[in-house]
Design a protein around this motif. Structure first.
Motif, PDB file in Angstrom:
ATOM      1  N   THR A   1       0.823  -1.203   0.000  1.00 36.75           N
ATOM      2  CA  THR A   1       0.000   0.000   0.000  1.00 36.75           C
ATOM      3  C   THR A   1       0.859   1.256   0.000  1.00 36.75           C
ATOM      4  O   THR A   1       0.477   2.275  -0.577  1.00 36.75           O
ATOM      5  N   ALA A   2       2.011   1.189   0.618  1.00 38.36           N
ATOM      6  CA  ALA A   2       2.909   2.345   0.626  1.00 38.36           C
ATOM      7  C   ALA A   2       3.366   2.700  -0.785  1.00 38.36           C
ATOM      8  O   ALA A   2       3.557   3.881  -1.094  1.00 38.36           O
ATOM      9  N   THR A   3       3.490   1.708  -1.650  1.00 40.02           N
ATOM     10  CA  THR A   3       3.887   2.008  -3.020  1.00 40.02           C
ATOM     11  C   THR A   3       2.772   2.721  -3.771  1.00 40.02           C
ATOM     12  O   THR A   3       3.047   3.563  -4.626  1.00 40.02           O
ATOM     13  N   TYR A   4       1.502   2.431  -3.444  1.00 38.64           N
ATOM     14  CA  TYR A   4       0.398   3.146  -4.072  1.00 38.64           C
ATOM     15  C   TYR A   4       0.459   4.629  -3.710  1.00 38.64           C
ATOM     16  O   TYR A   4       0.316   5.493  -4.563  1.00 38.64           O
TER      17      TYR A   4
ATOM     18  N   VAL B   1      -3.239  -4.470  -9.043  1.00 44.12           N
ATOM     19  CA  VAL B   1      -3.571  -5.803  -9.565  1.00 44.12           C
ATOM     20  C   VAL B   1      -2.492  -6.812  -9.193  1.00 44.12           C
ATOM     21  O   VAL B   1      -2.792  -7.922  -8.748  1.00 44.12           O
ATOM     22  N   VAL B   2      -1.234  -6.434  -9.346  1.00 46.50           N
ATOM     23  CA  VAL B   2      -0.135  -7.337  -8.990  1.00 46.50           C
ATOM     24  C   VAL B   2      -0.138  -7.613  -7.499  1.00 46.50           C
ATOM     25  O   VAL B   2       0.062  -8.762  -7.057  1.00 46.50           O
ATOM     26  N   GLY B   3      -0.385  -6.585  -6.684  1.00 46.17           N
ATOM     27  CA  GLY B   3      -0.435  -6.772  -5.233  1.00 46.17           C
ATOM     28  C   GLY B   3      -1.551  -7.710  -4.813  1.00 46.17           C
ATOM     29  O   GLY B   3      -1.371  -8.557  -3.932  1.00 46.17           O
ATOM     30  N   ALA B   4      -2.723  -7.573  -5.434  1.00 47.28           N
ATOM     31  CA  ALA B   4      -3.835  -8.471  -5.115  1.00 47.28           C
ATOM     32  C   ALA B   4      -3.522  -9.906  -5.525  1.00 47.28           C
ATOM     33  O   ALA B   4      -3.850 -10.855  -4.804  1.00 47.28           O
ATOM     34  N   THR B   5      -2.857 -10.069  -6.656  1.00 41.72           N
ATOM     35  CA  THR B   5      -2.498 -11.408  -7.117  1.00 41.72           C
ATOM     36  C   THR B   5      -1.475 -12.058  -6.196  1.00 41.72           C
ATOM     37  O   THR B   5      -1.604 -13.237  -5.835  1.00 41.72           O
TER      38      THR B   5
ATOM     39  N   GLN C   1      -0.793   6.932 -13.038  1.00 45.15           N
ATOM     40  CA  GLN C   1      -2.061   6.322 -12.652  1.00 45.15           C
ATOM     41  C   GLN C   1      -2.163   4.893 -13.189  1.00 45.15           C
ATOM     42  O   GLN C   1      -2.648   3.998 -12.502  1.00 45.15           O
ATOM     43  N   ALA C   2      -1.679   4.673 -14.395  1.00 47.24           N
ATOM     44  CA  ALA C   2      -1.689   3.322 -14.962  1.00 47.24           C
ATOM     45  C   ALA C   2      -0.759   2.397 -14.188  1.00 47.24           C
ATOM     46  O   ALA C   2      -1.079   1.231 -13.944  1.00 47.24           O
ATOM     47  N   LEU C   3       0.393   2.918 -13.778  1.00 44.87           N
ATOM     48  CA  LEU C   3       1.314   2.111 -12.967  1.00 44.87           C
ATOM     49  C   LEU C   3       0.708   1.773 -11.608  1.00 44.87           C
ATOM     50  O   LEU C   3       0.907   0.670 -11.090  1.00 44.87           O
ATOM     51  N   THR C   4      -0.026   2.710 -11.034  1.00 38.21           N
ATOM     52  CA  THR C   4      -0.678   2.444  -9.747  1.00 38.21           C
ATOM     53  C   THR C   4      -1.737   1.358  -9.889  1.00 38.21           C
ATOM     54  O   THR C   4      -1.821   0.452  -9.044  1.00 38.21           O
ATOM     55  N   LEU C   5      -2.526   1.416 -10.947  1.00 33.87           N
ATOM     56  CA  LEU C   5      -3.528   0.365 -11.167  1.00 33.87           C
ATOM     57  C   LEU C   5      -2.867  -0.993 -11.403  1.00 33.87           C
ATOM     58  O   LEU C   5      -3.338  -2.023 -10.898  1.00 33.87           O
TER      59      LEU C   5
END
Length: 115
Positions: A38-41, A82-86, A74-78
């Motif tokens: 989350t800190a990366t977001y 997705v990668v974090g959830a996976t 914004q695209a990198l955050t999205l």
């Protein structure tokens, strides 16, 4: 530029790292790793923020008259979400399999995994 969002990102990352280091449960460790993610977001959104910025695609203003927001951040955050959830789902699935096979999720009780 304000430094507060960077401090918030660093604080969230350090809280996640502290929880990861002191975790006595694999499920708790996966949750703490998600907090570190989350800190990366926060960091990515802080880098891409522009005060008074507008979307570059839908702007009818002439170039250079107003700041625009970088859509790449914004695209990198999205993508990061997705990668974090996976990764979180994969680690929780591995934790479930470890629990089924060994009967515990305490890392100290998993003797067969020690080298």
């Amino acid at each position: 530029m304000h430094v507060l969002p960077y401090l918030v990102a660093a604080y969230v990352f350090l809280v996640g790292c502290y929880g990861l280091a002191t975790s006595r449960d694999l499920i708790h460790a996966v949750g703490c790793l998600a907090v570190c993610q989350t800190a990366t977001y926060v960091l990515l959104l802080t880098v891409g923020y522009r005060a008074g910025g507008t979307a570059p695609v839908f702007s009818d203003l002439r170039p250079g008259s107003r700041p625009v927001v970088d859509p790449l951040v914004q695209a990198l955050t999205l993508t990061d979400i997705v990668v974090g959830a996976t990764v979180t789902a994969l680690l929780l699935a591995l934790t479930v399999q470890i629990s089924k096979r060994h009967g515990t999720v305490d890392p100290d009780e998993l003797r067969e995994l020690r080298g």
